[in-house]
Design an enzyme around this catalytic site. Structure first.
Site, PDB file in Angstrom:
ATOM      1  N   GLU A   1      -1.893   0.530  -3.547  1.00 19.91           N
ATOM      2  CA  GLU A   1      -2.040   2.009  -4.099  1.00 19.91           C
ATOM      3  C   GLU A   1      -1.268   1.797  -5.587  1.00 19.91           C
ATOM      4  O   GLU A   1      -0.793   3.165  -5.906  1.00 19.91           O
ATOM      5  CB  GLU A   1      -2.016   3.152  -3.635  1.00 19.91           C
ATOM      6  CG  GLU A   1      -2.966   2.937  -2.419  1.00 19.91           C
ATOM      7  CD  GLU A   1      -2.263   4.766  -1.205  1.00 19.91           C
ATOM      8  OE1 GLU A   1      -2.071   5.379  -2.230  1.00 19.91           O
ATOM      9  OE2 GLU A   1      -4.135   4.777  -0.770  1.00 19.91           O
TER      10      GLU A   1
ATOM     11  N   GLU B   1      -7.591   1.898   4.381  1.00 18.83           N
ATOM     12  CA  GLU B   1      -7.435   3.101   4.573  1.00 18.83           C
ATOM     13  C   GLU B   1      -8.475   4.017   4.327  1.00 18.83           C
ATOM     14  O   GLU B   1      -9.836   3.756   3.280  1.00 18.83           O
ATOM     15  CB  GLU B   1      -5.824   3.745   3.301  1.00 18.83           C
ATOM     16  CG  GLU B   1      -4.395   2.618   3.584  1.00 18.83           C
ATOM     17  CD  GLU B   1      -3.869   3.834   2.720  1.00 18.83           C
ATOM     18  OE1 GLU B   1      -3.674   5.069   2.665  1.00 18.83           O
ATOM     19  OE2 GLU B   1      -2.714   2.767   2.732  1.00 18.83           O
TER      20      GLU B   1
END
Length: 428
Positions: A215, A316
């Site tokens: 991320e 995710e």
């Protein structure tokens, strides 16, 4: 005699063919033939207060606010000091995840485990308070457990030196400095070690992906610099190490197809997989959607991956339809869902109460159905391409982010292909 010679010639031809290296496209773990159905082990080697609040509650000084409570692992270790932090974290590493968990993952039909780890497990900046050098042994033990239960593994660099996103899940909240020269060099040092070790033959039967960085916050960082990091990691893995491990690159919260022109097969780059993360709870607008709107977006996201040039999956996602889980938005920050969220200039408005948001036993049948619909739609959508990895395997107290609790509540399908609300993405 002629027959013997013919047999000998055939044997030589077969031997020569077997000696030839496999085509590039066939040397890597076959994600086309393996639909990933996995979980993330959150909160183990990278602390997140919302996953294990008990570790952070010990710092509480009053019942009115979170003043004095560390906001991330950096401040957790800094507050405790090295010796006490090492003692508490060792106890946590010993107990949060055990072999029993891996057995249960496999029994539930899962086939892959993504294991986040921070740079500080391998190397420290000069003034870092983190505990270092102990996590690797636990990681290797986890890989052994995965092998025993026929689970595959991703090793995921979840926190970069200086933080790549300013989230507590990077180890250091509220700063984004990973592209500063010293920080970037430490991150590369750690990646060099991880890529070399976990691409060895002794690991590649189980470790089928190494994620360069979790991320990175694309809208804020230098994206050209991030692409350079991805190119550097690929060059090191393929050309210097000459290894065939799959390289996983996160999409940096960019749109589908953003990386279609980087590290492509047309350029001779094989074994690259793009990791997408999808949540719909980090803005008031998302939280205000109806269940049909949530499902429609999920289906669009799944369909959108079909045109991408790389392997890709959703590494995710969660069941969350609220942001009510304690400390989900960070220590000291409340929820948007009930209108109590205030951070910097960002505010929220009331949508509904957070009462019982994590207790399915008190929910109406309609609310349970909505959660089941949302989960099933994501399973269907993300399996349009190469699969999914749920965040996360377990928490201490939240439901929406906890695979084990969702299964127990009958909200997450068991077996995984069981559908109470089939064909939600049929039109996509």
């Amino acid at each position: 005699m002629l027959t013997v010679k013919i047999v000998a010639v055939i044997s030589l031809i077969i031997s020569a063919c077997l000696a030839q290296p496999l085509p590039l496209s066939k040397r890597y773990f076959d994600y086309e033939g393996y639909k990933v159905r996995g979980v993330n082990i959150g909160g183990w080697f990278v602390l997140e207060p919302f996953i294990t609040p008990s570790l952070f509650e010990t710092f509480r000084t009053n019942d009115y606010n979170d003043d004095g409570i560390p906001v991330d692992e950096y401040h957790y270790c800094k507050t405790l000091g090295k010796d006490e932090a090492r003692r508490r974290l060792t106890e946590h590493w010993d107990t949060w995840i055990t072999e029993v968990d891996f057995a249960q993952m496999a029994a539930g039909g899962l086939n892959l485990v993504r294991i986040p780890i921070g740079y500080w497990a391998f190397e420290l900046l000069e003034d870092d308070p983190y505990i270092s050098g102990l996590q690797e042994a636990y990681l290797d033990k986890a890989i052994e457990w995965a092998r025993k239960y026929d689970l595959k593994v991703w090793v995921d660099l979840h926190g970069a030196a200086g933080s790549q996103n300013g989230f507590d899940n990077s180890g250091f909240r509220d700063q984004i400095e990973f592209q500063e020269q010293q920080n970037l060099q430490v991150t590369k040092n750690v990646l060099t070690y991880i890529l070399e070790k976990y691409s060895r033959d002794e690991f590649t039967d189980t470790v089928v992906g190494i994620e360069v960085l979790n991320e990175p916050l694309g809208p804020v960082i230098d994206m050209d610099g991030l692409k350079d990091l991805y190119d550097w990691a690929y060059d090191y893995l393929r050309n210097q190490l000459q290894r065939d491990q799959v390289l996983v690159i996160h999409d940096a919260f960019q749109s589908n197809n953003y990386f279609d022109d980087q590290l492509t097969v047309e350029e001779g780059a094989y074994g690259v997989l793009v990791d997408h993360h999808h949540y719909q709870v980090f803005s008031s607008g998302e939280l205000a959607r109806t269940i049909d709107e949530h499902v429609a977006l999920v289906c669009e996201q799944g369909a959108g991956t079909l045109t991408e040039s790389h392997w890709n999956l959703v590494g995710e996602w969660s069941a969350a339809l609220t942001d009510c889980a304690k400390w989900l938005n960070g220590v000291g920050v409340q929820a948007r869902y009930d209108g109590t969220f205030v951070k910097n200039s960002d505010t929220s408005y009331y949508i509904d109460s957070c009462d019982a948001s994590q207790d399915a036993s008190s929910w109406s049948s309609d609310r349970k159905d909505n959660y089941r619909k949302y989960i099933e739609a994501q399973l269907d959508a993300y399996e349009m391409k190469n699969g999914w990895i749920f965040w996360c395997y377990k928490t201490e107290s939240t439901l929406e982010w906890d695979y084990t609790r969702l299964v127990q509540a009958g909200l997450f399908p068991q077996p995984l292909d069981d559908r109470q609300f089939p064909n939600q993405c049929a039109n996509y």
